[in-house]
Design an enzyme around this catalytic site. Sequence first.
Site, PDB file in Angstrom:
ATOM      1  N   VAL B 138       1.515  79.861  63.365  1.00 19.57           N
ATOM      2  CA  VAL B 138       1.298  80.358  65.064  1.00 19.57           C
ATOM      3  C   VAL B 138       0.299  81.700  64.637  1.00 19.57           C
ATOM      4  O   VAL B 138       0.633  82.690  64.262  1.00 19.57           O
ATOM      5  CB  VAL B 138       2.310  80.636  65.699  1.00 19.57           C
ATOM      6  CG1 VAL B 138       2.019  81.122  66.983  1.00 19.57           C
ATOM      7  CG2 VAL B 138       3.308  79.520  65.418  1.00 19.57           C
ATOM      8  N   CYS B 139      -0.822  81.543  65.288  1.00 17.15           N
ATOM      9  CA  CYS B 139      -1.971  82.498  65.282  1.00 17.15           C
ATOM     10  C   CYS B 139      -2.037  83.166  63.882  1.00 17.15           C
ATOM     11  O   CYS B 139      -2.557  82.492  62.994  1.00 17.15           O
ATOM     12  CB  CYS B 139      -1.370  83.561  66.442  1.00 17.15           C
ATOM     13  SG  CYS B 139      -2.574  84.777  66.960  1.00 17.15           S
ATOM     14  N   GLN B 140      -2.011  84.474  63.812  1.00 15.53           N
ATOM     15  CA  GLN B 140      -2.133  84.920  62.407  1.00 15.53           C
ATOM     16  C   GLN B 140      -1.176  84.360  61.355  1.00 15.53           C
ATOM     17  O   GLN B 140      -1.809  84.094  60.406  1.00 15.53           O
ATOM     18  CB  GLN B 140      -1.921  86.363  62.462  1.00 15.53           C
ATOM     19  CG  GLN B 140      -2.167  87.305  61.321  1.00 15.53           C
ATOM     20  CD  GLN B 140      -1.330  88.439  61.194  1.00 15.53           C
ATOM     21  OE1 GLN B 140      -0.410  88.834  61.866  1.00 15.53           O
ATOM     22  NE2 GLN B 140      -2.163  89.505  60.696  1.00 15.53           N
ATOM     23  N   GLY B 142      -0.612  81.346  61.496  1.00 15.22           N
ATOM     24  CA  GLY B 142      -1.330  80.255  60.866  1.00 15.22           C
ATOM     25  C   GLY B 142      -2.542  80.548  60.014  1.00 15.22           C
ATOM     26  O   GLY B 142      -2.515  79.702  58.881  1.00 15.22           O
ATOM     27  N   LEU B 162      -1.374  76.469  65.201  1.00 19.10           N
ATOM     28  CA  LEU B 162      -1.519  76.698  66.577  1.00 19.10           C
ATOM     29  C   LEU B 162      -2.152  77.908  66.839  1.00 19.10           C
ATOM     30  O   LEU B 162      -1.843  78.931  66.541  1.00 19.10           O
ATOM     31  CB  LEU B 162      -0.129  76.840  67.212  1.00 19.10           C
ATOM     32  CG  LEU B 162       1.071  75.593  66.948  1.00 19.10           C
ATOM     33  CD1 LEU B 162       2.149  76.091  67.914  1.00 19.10           C
ATOM     34  CD2 LEU B 162       0.420  74.243  67.585  1.00 19.10           C
TER      35      LEU B 162
END
Lengths: 280, 346
Positions: B138-140, B142, B162
């Site tokens: 998720v985000c960083q 990811g 994501l």
Amino acid sequence: MQKDSANHSRPEEIQGLLCDLLKGQGALAILLAAGWSALAAFARDGEAATALGEHLNQALEQLHEEVARSVESVNVLLDLARQLLSIDRLAHPFAHFAAHCYPCIGPLQKEQTNLEALQRTLDGYQTAALRYTQELGELYQATLSEYQQELTRRAPLERTTRSTRELYDHWLEVAERTYERFLHSETYPQAISALLNAWADLRLALQTVLDELFAYMGLPTRHAVEDTQRHLDRLRRQQRIDTIRLQHEITALRKELAALRATTTGPPQTTSRPDRDKRS
Amino acid sequence: MSNDTSCPNDSLQLQSKLARVLRRARELQPVSAGSTPARDLPHSGTATLYRYGSGEGIPLLVVYSLVNRPYILDLSCERSVIGALVRGGITVYLLDWGYPGPMDRFQRLDDYIEDEIDCAVDNIVARHDTDRISLLGVCQGGTLAVCYAALRRERVRSLITLATPVDFQTPQDTLYRIVRHVNIERLTQALGNVPATGLNTLFTSLKPFQLLYRRYLRLAELGDDEQALQAFLRLEQWMYDSPDQAGAAFVQFVRDFYQANGLVAGNLRLCGKSVDPTRFTGPLFNAYATADHLVPPAAAKALANLTGSLAYHEAEQPGGHLGLFISQHAHRRLYPILVEWLHQCG
């Protein structure tokens, strides 16, 4: 530089300085608040343009004061630290003899060098803060003029008065759009970066001066804390390496044991603790 | 514009409405977050490894960002990403990085990958008697998951990202515009760990009018809707419940990802190795939001050209960054598809 430092060297001033340095957003918050207070004033007085203009000017003034206060607070520290230098005391009566003309002499040469570095970083911070304030000022003006233009354009078409909330929503919409444009310009992000870089330089120079003071007081310095952090980091890494090696050894031993068991034909051997080794 | 006398009153009405909602909000605090039952498992790193679900489902490790707390994925039972996955028969493992303290200052991204993600994968692989698991970043997080999949492709069955940036220098990337000229080594030297307040300031300054004013004005409209007010308070709590950032890891992330754009430039090195995203050839599900101001769509979509995945799937969602995790649309459309995709990948 502030001359009457003695009047300003209260602990709350120094605490204020640290807070100001951390409050990068204080200035922006003033800009945001300006819209609402102006429109609320308009709701009371019905003088939209005057109210907006007055409030934005007040906000700008407040902004300049914020920057000036930060700088002034750093000066307090600078002056406080400078009190230690005998050369400063001797030369003080000669007002024409500027501080930056002192050569580094006497037993406190290192301290003097540190103070000069602090002075330089303070100048850098002031320059960067001024540049950022100018950018914010331009942002104000751009937002205000765009808002006024839109109000003028819409006015003949509107049959009923819009509520304060509607006007404020409109103000936020215009401000957001203008701010976005500034964020995507070359100069605004550069001004923020320059301010952050200058702030880091100032903070490092301050830390050096404060470290001298802490060492004198027998308190842990920044340098000592960093040494401990590095040492702990090394220990942690070593421990992880050792743990992984140990895990590999255990896995290899288990495999060896399983192989030995497979080669023996008899029932699996069980190990039991000798009687004399019984412990409570 | 006509001169109507109703105007002066409406700001007073708004203020009184707001005051009433604020009083009620105060009574409702503190609000609880997290709705799916979790077990914490033994883990050798400094993070905590949680397991959600029975332990019999398809194992999926969630790698969350270092910047915020992962409970946004399980904020309430109505909008829980973790809940949706568990109900879909997935056993979700989550690495909670915790709150780095002064003694974590020299923790690097390499450590997060080698000592945390890799150890968690070891743990899960052993529990499920398998050799590979799925990763959801998720985000960083990811970005870290993409790097891990590139470094340890033999351990990753499938990869889900994501709102994950991989190209950090796209034209709409405001964060890049701000950090590109920052002397990040010097800043971190001055700060030690990077304080959460500083980062929160940076993030809110990207949308100050939205986040500091419009958001709170809208609070007045919640009126007597207790559930909506609780949801607001939960999100509000999450937004500013941010950990400090370990100094060394922060420098690496800003310098190697933002300033050098290492994944795109092909010069990124982690754990002593070159990070080449083309090495991961397994199935990849990349979801991003169209109005994400933190991770612009182009920053996430760039993964299509970087990965070596032979089964690349892209899912575009309307809305902003957080909408990807808590919006009704995402929970109706995105997560059912994701669950099905995970089952297909095995």
